[in-house]
Scaffold this motif. Structure first.
Motif, PDB file in Angstrom:
ATOM      1  N   THR A 216      -8.792  -2.542  33.704  1.00 24.79           N
ATOM      2  CA  THR A 216      -9.098  -3.937  33.381  1.00 24.79           C
ATOM      3  C   THR A 216      -8.070  -4.892  33.986  1.00 24.79           C
ATOM      4  O   THR A 216      -8.314  -6.087  34.068  1.00 24.79           O
ATOM      5  CB  THR A 216      -9.125  -4.152  31.852  1.00 24.79           C
ATOM      6  N   GLN A 217      -6.915  -4.349  34.405  1.00 25.02           N
ATOM      7  CA  GLN A 217      -5.869  -5.156  35.026  1.00 25.02           C
ATOM      8  C   GLN A 217      -5.460  -4.512  36.341  1.00 25.02           C
ATOM      9  O   GLN A 217      -5.609  -3.297  36.533  1.00 25.02           O
ATOM     10  CB  GLN A 217      -4.656  -5.290  34.103  1.00 25.02           C
ATOM     11  N   VAL A 218      -4.909  -5.316  37.239  1.00 22.52           N
ATOM     12  CA  VAL A 218      -4.602  -4.822  38.576  1.00 22.52           C
ATOM     13  C   VAL A 218      -3.543  -3.722  38.550  1.00 22.52           C
ATOM     14  O   VAL A 218      -3.577  -2.786  39.346  1.00 22.52           O
ATOM     15  CB  VAL A 218      -4.173  -5.993  39.495  1.00 22.52           C
ATOM     16  N   TRP A 219      -2.607  -3.806  37.602  1.00 26.56           N
ATOM     17  CA  TRP A 219      -1.562  -2.780  37.568  1.00 26.56           C
ATOM     18  C   TRP A 219      -2.132  -1.417  37.157  1.00 26.56           C
ATOM     19  O   TRP A 219      -1.545  -0.369  37.472  1.00 26.56           O
ATOM     20  CB  TRP A 219      -0.410  -3.191  36.656  1.00 26.56           C
ATOM     21  N   HIS A 220      -3.273  -1.425  36.474  1.00 25.12           N
ATOM     22  CA  HIS A 220      -3.927  -0.153  36.151  1.00 25.12           C
ATOM     23  C   HIS A 220      -4.340   0.566  37.438  1.00 25.12           C
ATOM     24  O   HIS A 220      -4.185   1.790  37.555  1.00 25.12           O
ATOM     25  CB  HIS A 220      -5.174  -0.403  35.297  1.00 25.12           C
ATOM     26  N   LEU A 221      -4.861  -0.188  38.402  1.00 19.80           N
ATOM     27  CA  LEU A 221      -5.257   0.404  39.682  1.00 19.80           C
ATOM     28  C   LEU A 221      -4.047   0.935  40.441  1.00 19.80           C
ATOM     29  O   LEU A 221      -4.096   2.011  41.033  1.00 19.80           O
ATOM     30  CB  LEU A 221      -5.984  -0.641  40.535  1.00 19.80           C
ATOM     31  N   VAL A 222      -2.969   0.162  40.434  1.00 23.59           N
ATOM     32  CA  VAL A 222      -1.755   0.596  41.138  1.00 23.59           C
ATOM     33  C   VAL A 222      -1.221   1.894  40.535  1.00 23.59           C
ATOM     34  O   VAL A 222      -0.843   2.822  41.250  1.00 23.59           O
ATOM     35  CB  VAL A 222      -0.674  -0.505  41.095  1.00 23.59           C
ATOM     36  N   ALA A 223      -1.212   1.960  39.196  1.00 23.52           N
ATOM     37  CA  ALA A 223      -0.664   3.149  38.522  1.00 23.52           C
ATOM     38  C   ALA A 223      -1.530   4.375  38.724  1.00 23.52           C
ATOM     39  O   ALA A 223      -1.011   5.474  38.973  1.00 23.52           O
ATOM     40  CB  ALA A 223      -0.503   2.856  37.027  1.00 23.52           C
ATOM     41  N   THR A 224      -2.852   4.212  38.631  1.00 23.18           N
ATOM     42  CA  THR A 224      -3.737   5.381  38.710  1.00 23.18           C
ATOM     43  C   THR A 224      -4.041   5.783  40.154  1.00 23.18           C
ATOM     44  O   THR A 224      -3.863   6.942  40.533  1.00 23.18           O
ATOM     45  CB  THR A 224      -5.057   5.100  37.965  1.00 23.18           C
ATOM     46  N   GLN A 225      -4.474   4.812  40.973  1.00 17.65           N
ATOM     47  CA  GLN A 225      -4.830   5.127  42.352  1.00 17.65           C
ATOM     48  C   GLN A 225      -3.606   5.238  43.248  1.00 17.65           C
ATOM     49  O   GLN A 225      -3.555   6.089  44.144  1.00 17.65           O
ATOM     50  CB  GLN A 225      -5.768   4.047  42.904  1.00 17.65           C
ATOM     51  N   GLY A 226      -2.614   4.371  43.013  1.00 22.55           N
ATOM     52  CA  GLY A 226      -1.456   4.348  43.896  1.00 22.55           C
ATOM     53  C   GLY A 226      -0.407   5.381  43.589  1.00 22.55           C
ATOM     54  O   GLY A 226       0.291   5.848  44.493  1.00 22.55           O
ATOM     55  N   VAL A 227      -0.281   5.781  42.298  1.00 23.21           N
ATOM     56  CA  VAL A 227       0.799   6.705  41.917  1.00 23.21           C
ATOM     57  C   VAL A 227       0.258   8.065  41.444  1.00 23.21           C
ATOM     58  O   VAL A 227       0.572   9.102  42.030  1.00 23.21           O
ATOM     59  CB  VAL A 227       1.684   6.079  40.816  1.00 23.21           C
ATOM     60  N   MET A 228      -0.561   8.045  40.392  1.00 21.75           N
ATOM     61  CA  MET A 228      -1.031   9.312  39.825  1.00 21.75           C
ATOM     62  C   MET A 228      -1.849  10.129  40.826  1.00 21.75           C
ATOM     63  O   MET A 228      -1.631  11.342  40.997  1.00 21.75           O
ATOM     64  CB  MET A 228      -1.864   9.045  38.575  1.00 21.75           C
ATOM     65  N   ALA A 229      -2.803   9.485  41.489  1.00 26.50           N
ATOM     66  CA  ALA A 229      -3.633  10.196  42.459  1.00 26.50           C
ATOM     67  C   ALA A 229      -2.792  10.741  43.606  1.00 26.50           C
ATOM     68  O   ALA A 229      -3.041  11.847  44.114  1.00 26.50           O
ATOM     69  CB  ALA A 229      -4.721   9.272  42.998  1.00 26.50           C
ATOM     70  N   ALA A 230      -1.783   9.963  44.010  1.00 25.99           N
ATOM     71  CA  ALA A 230      -0.910  10.399  45.099  1.00 25.99           C
ATOM     72  C   ALA A 230      -0.117  11.644  44.718  1.00 25.99           C
ATOM     73  O   ALA A 230       0.032  12.577  45.524  1.00 25.99           O
ATOM     74  CB  ALA A 230       0.041   9.273  45.479  1.00 25.99           C
TER      75      ALA A 230
END
Length: 406
Positions: free
Chosen positions: A83-97
């Motif tokens: 629901t917030q942009v930092w959610h995308l950064v944390a999940t797609q940018g960090v966890m997925a990596a």
């Protein structure tokens, strides 16, 4: 195992979608760092993972890769509820990596043990070509899913696709039997002698510089084509596909050159060919595009995708050169750990380029100055891409300097 890399290589499609269909809370421009952050975190974690799985935890490689597949799937699933942009950064940018790195590191170590010095670069090149095959098919897949279902359903469908293919790939890759049997008897200590020699740092700096610019077109080319040159979404997506297609051939080609089987070329020469050619492509093709110039952007996508996409395939030659230097000094060297550190240097470059991309985009002209790409908002990004690419071949200048001093 490269199915998860397809997301990072095709992130420009998501970037363009977020720009046109913003429904989250937070700064929309922050989404520009997700693609490069994904690559950066993935590569930055590799030195540590390679250190763990090269000797001490060699027997646990398959388990680690399966855990990585599970983490990757969980991260994409969670990102669909953002629901917030930092959610995308944390999940797609960090966890997925991190999940991708857990898949890639153990499996790549096994690959390096199956092949000797004489054909290692070609082996790495062929495997890296598979990454580009995935990156070539994913842009249109993501475009269709996003247009038809929106990003939330698209990410859930991608979760199922990534999970099934990753688990199957991990189970199909065997671990070298010599590695497993000998891991019990050999010391878990890793030889670090190569850190005393300047050759390692020359190549590491070159990789950092080249990688800082390589992720820029992957993130912004799609949006640039749609906003600056007014191309359709289909044409913009096609450019991202054409960016990845040449890498299928380029990785094997540069791996072949690096193995010196038919052409006597040093690792610095091969990497310089890749770096300088991709820089010229950015300066002369991307920078000179104008409104509606589809042909020039297609040419840029294919040439930059070929020369820049083949850069990492030159690392097999770099490792061979460092291995020869170690043999001349009668020093031990762990090629798996060395490859992990080179990937770490690539991660530093990706993160640096991603962080620089947002302020560079803001520094661009808000109103078009002239008719070329240099005069648009993306002008500073184009210049940064070209400069960082050309400096990726600086190792050749260093070698010339040493030869003149001898």
């Amino acid at each position: 195992m490269f199915i998860n890399a397809g997301f990072a290589m095709s992130y420009g499609v998501f970037q363009e979608y977020y720009s046109a269909n913003w429904t989250l809370q937070g700064n929309r421009e922050v989404t520009g760092i997700i693609g490069t952050t994904t690559n950066g975190v993935m590569y930055l974690s590799m030195p540590f993972l390679f250190a763990l799985f090269t000797k001490r935890w060699a027997r646990k490689r398959r388990i680690a890769a399966l855990c990585g597949a599970a983490l990757t799937c969980l991260s994409f699933l969670l990102s669909s509820f953002s629901t917030q942009v930092w959610h995308l950064v944390a999940t797609q940018g960090v966890m997925a990596a991190l999940g991708c790195a857990l898949i890639y590191s153990p499996t790549t170590l096994s690959l390096g043990e199956w092949f000797s010095t004489s054909n290692r670069a070609v082996a790495y090149g062929v495997v890296l070509s598979c990454k580009n095959i995935v990156g070539s098919t994913c842009p249109f897949l993501f475009r269709v899913l996003l247009d038809r279902y929106g990003f939330r359903i698209a990410l859930r469908l991608w979760t199922a696709t990534a999970g099934g293919t990753s688990i199957l790939a991990v189970l199909l890759i065997p671990t070298h039997p010599l590695s497993i049997s000998s891991s019990i008897h050999r010391s878990p200590k890793i030889p670090w002698h190569f850190l005393k020699h300047q050759t390692f740092y020359i190549y590491s700096i070159a990789i950092i510089l080249q990688s800082s610019g390589y992720g820029i077109p992957q993130t912004y080319l799609n949006t640039y084509a749609h906003e600056a040159t007014l191309l359709s979404q289909t044409s913009a997506t096609l450019l991202l596909t054409l960016f990845n297609v040449p890498g299928i051939v380029a990785s094997s080609f540069f791996g072949y050159l690096s193995d010196n089987k038919r052409f006597s070329l040093s690792a610095t020469t091969v990497s310089a060919i890749s770096a300088v050619s991709s820089a010229l492509s950015a300066f002369l093709l991307w920078g000179l595009t104008s409104r509606g110039s589809m042909a020039l952007l297609v040419l840029f996508s294919m040439t930059f995708g070929f020369f820049a996409g083949g850069y990492s395939a030159t690392w097999g030659g770099v490792i061979n050169e460092l291995e020869r230097e170690a043999a001349q000094r009668n020093e031990a060297i762990d090629t798996g750990m060395l490859y992990g550190l080179l990937n770490g240097a690539r991660g530093i470059g990706y993160v640096t380029g991603g962080l620089a991309g947002v302020p560079l985009l803001k520094a661009g002209s808000t109103t078009s100055v002239g008719s070329f790409g240099y005069g648009t908002t993306y002008g500073p990004l184009i210049i940064f891409t070209g400069l960082s690419s050309v400096f990726g071949g600086w190792g050749l200048l260093w070698k010339w300097k040493l030869l003149r001093l001898v």
